[in-house]
Design an enzyme around this catalytic site. Structure first.
Site, PDB file in Angstrom:
ATOM      1  N   ASN A 151      46.395  27.943  66.534  1.00  0.00           N
ATOM      2  CA  ASN A 151      46.368  27.557  65.121  1.00  0.00           C
ATOM      3  C   ASN A 151      45.831  28.648  64.206  1.00  0.00           C
ATOM      4  O   ASN A 151      46.232  28.738  63.042  1.00  0.00           O
ATOM      5  CB  ASN A 151      45.589  26.252  64.927  1.00  0.00           C
ATOM      6  CG  ASN A 151      44.165  26.332  65.420  1.00  0.00           C
ATOM      7  OD1 ASN A 151      43.867  27.014  66.394  1.00  0.00           O
ATOM      8  ND2 ASN A 151      43.269  25.633  64.748  1.00  0.00           N
ATOM      9  N   GLU A 246      34.424  25.727  71.090  1.00  0.00           N
ATOM     10  CA  GLU A 246      34.739  25.284  69.728  1.00  0.00           C
ATOM     11  C   GLU A 246      35.915  24.331  69.838  1.00  0.00           C
ATOM     12  O   GLU A 246      37.043  24.748  70.078  1.00  0.00           O
ATOM     13  CB  GLU A 246      35.076  26.485  68.838  1.00  0.00           C
ATOM     14  CG  GLU A 246      33.954  27.510  68.727  1.00  0.00           C
ATOM     15  CD  GLU A 246      32.685  26.950  68.129  1.00  0.00           C
ATOM     16  OE1 GLU A 246      32.766  25.961  67.372  1.00  0.00           O
ATOM     17  OE2 GLU A 246      31.597  27.482  68.419  1.00  0.00           O
ATOM     18  N   CYS A 280      40.952  22.196  63.206  1.00  0.00           N
ATOM     19  CA  CYS A 280      40.006  21.168  63.647  1.00  0.00           C
ATOM     20  C   CYS A 280      39.089  20.720  62.522  1.00  0.00           C
ATOM     21  O   CYS A 280      38.369  19.735  62.671  1.00  0.00           O
ATOM     22  CB  CYS A 280      39.193  21.657  64.840  1.00  0.00           C
ATOM     23  SG  CYS A 280      38.548  23.312  64.648  1.00  0.00           S
TER      24      CYS A 280
END
Length: 471
Positions: A151, A246, A280
């Site tokens: 991403n 993460e 996220c």
């Protein structure tokens, strides 16, 4: 274009190959090899041989190389941004912006490379310590294994490779299978900047390659960005080795009764839609006072309706595709499920191949997937509340705890919320999406372990050692 592994400073063709496919056009951008167990072993062995050389390189030399990489990143931003847009479907403007932003990650890492310090430990406060001197120093862990996502492939690779090198470590990186070329191009810029080629190894592949890297005991520290499920697997298989994870989030933003709706609506709309929602910390759930929920929903929807979806390479495209059509179908199914359970679509709700329209839902419930799970698509929901304790309870009860946005003009209310929201970050008068590269970024609960940001990553990529002198 055919990619190779980079192992021991050499281009290694590898065996079975996979394709990186443009999600908008459907054509192959490049092919890459899948690392075998032997390839992973060779990469780890090469990194272990290189680790003493990296540690011995003076900090000022490491910093100089990182600054040269930053300059090369800026010079090549247009070409690299186009590669990213082709591989991921990200709008070209966002892709180029990510590459240019990575200059900060690299230069911050260069600055931190010459600031790694320890501390004097006073011992004469006890009789046993009298006559002794002690201090703490930090040393590189040795070999850092890095696994990066699709991403934000370029900047997140910088967040792993740059601090690892700044700290004096050798690295092995496994790029995302969907976009291997853009990460390999970053590593090539490190080489062009003068980094000895054996200091960073590149191995391509999918989940099996990542698992082999995690399982290899020759890797001293693991850093991963991706899903919570994959992060849990890594944690379970890392043993006693340090990990930085993460992971996912559900993007809550709490709007209080004194917020300026006209000012915040465009920010909420864009931060729910940028990168096609594949972040996220993308705005996903907008908690709004019941008396303001309808008005805020109308304003956010009006902005979303003006965002242009289309060819990621075209100027003026605001929202490109998701990473592939399967991802878009999943988002479509989640929205359809929410509607079947009583949610109402204020705007959007349509899929176009691998693209999905920016979508806003109302009349949602806390237990709907689009609220309590990570959508990872351009979908946001307005969740009305009667008392501010409701969104606090909702956010704190969530398995995720990455970042939460808060909009209020009251300092007292902002502090009240900041003390009660169990997340890695609370962004006052901003959305959950806000991040700058020097801050400590990371989550709690299922959102991860450890923090990114060069200063904090270096802390995780070094070991503290006590040194005591008897005299």
């Amino acid at each position: 274009m055919d990619l190779t592994h980079y192992i021991g400073g050499e281009a290694v063709p590898g065996g079975d190959r996979f394709d990186s496919v443009d999600p908008y056009r459907g054509d192959v951008v490049c092919t890459a090899p899948t690392a075998s167990a032997e390839d992973v072993d060779a990469a780890v062995e090469s990194a272990r041989r290189a680790a003493p050389e990296v540690a011995a390189m003076p900090a000022y030399e490491r910093a100089a190389i990182l600054r040269r990489v930053a300059d090369l990143v800026v010079e090549n931003a247009g070409a690299i941004g186009e590669i990213m847009a082709r591989e991921t479907g990200k709008a070209l403007g966002d892709a180029e912006g990510e590459v240019k932003r990575s200059m900060d990650t690299l230069t911050l890492s260069a600055e931190e490379a010459i600031r790694i310090e320890g501390a004097h430990v006073p011992l004469d406060g006890s009789a046993m310590g009298h006559g002794k001197m002690a201090f703490l120093m930090r040393f590189p862990v040795g070999v850092v294994g890095a696994i990066t996502p699709f991403n934000a492939p370029f900047n997140l690779a910088c967040h792993k490779l740059a601090p690892a090198f700044a700290a004096g470590n050798a690295s092995i990186i496994k790029p995302p299978q969907q976009c291997p070329m853009v990460v390999q191009r970053l590593v090539e810029l490190f080489y062009e900047a003068g980094l000895p080629r054996n200091f960073i190894q590149v191995i391509h592949g999918g989940a099996a390659t990542g698992q082999a890297l995690v399982a290899h005991k020759g890797v001293d520290m693991l850093t991963f960005t991706g899903s919570s499920r994959a992060g849990e697997h890594i944690r379970a298989n890392a043993g006693l080795r340090p990990v930085t994870l993460e992971l996912g989030g559900a993007g809550p933003t709490i709007v209080c009764e004194d917020a300026d709706l006209d000012a915040i609506a465009p920010v909420l709309a864009r931060n729910a839609s940028r990168l096609a929602g594949q972040s996220c910390i993308s705005v996903q759930t907008i908690h709004a006072p019941r008396a303001l929920a309808a008005e805020l929903g109308a304003k956010v929807a009006a902005v979303m309706e003006k965002l242009r979806i289309g060819d990621p390479l075209a100027q003026g495209t605001d929202v490109g595709t998701l990473i592939d059509e399967d991802a878009a179908r999943r988002v479509e199914a989640w929205v359809e499920e929410a509607v079947s359970q009583g949610a109402r679509i204020l705007t959007g709700g349509n899929r176009h191949g691998a693209a999905y329209e920016p979508t806003l839902l109302a009349d949602v419930k806390p237990d709907m997937k689009v609220v309590c799970d990570e959508v990872f698509g351009p979908v946001a929901s307005i969740l009305a509340y009667d008392d501010l304790a409701e969104p606090v309870a909702n956010v704190t009860a969530s398995p995720f705890g990455l970042q939460c946005g808060v909009y209020t003009d009251s300092t007292e209310r902002a502090l009240w919320l900041a003390k009660r929201l169990r997340t890695g970050g609370v962004i006052i008068n901003g959305t959950s999406t806000w991040r700058t590269d020097q801050l400590a970024y990371g989550g709690v609960k299922d959102s991860g372990i450890g923090r990114e940001g060069p200063r904090y990553a270096i802390r995780d990529m070094t070991e503290e050692r006590l040194i005591l002198f008897n005299y």
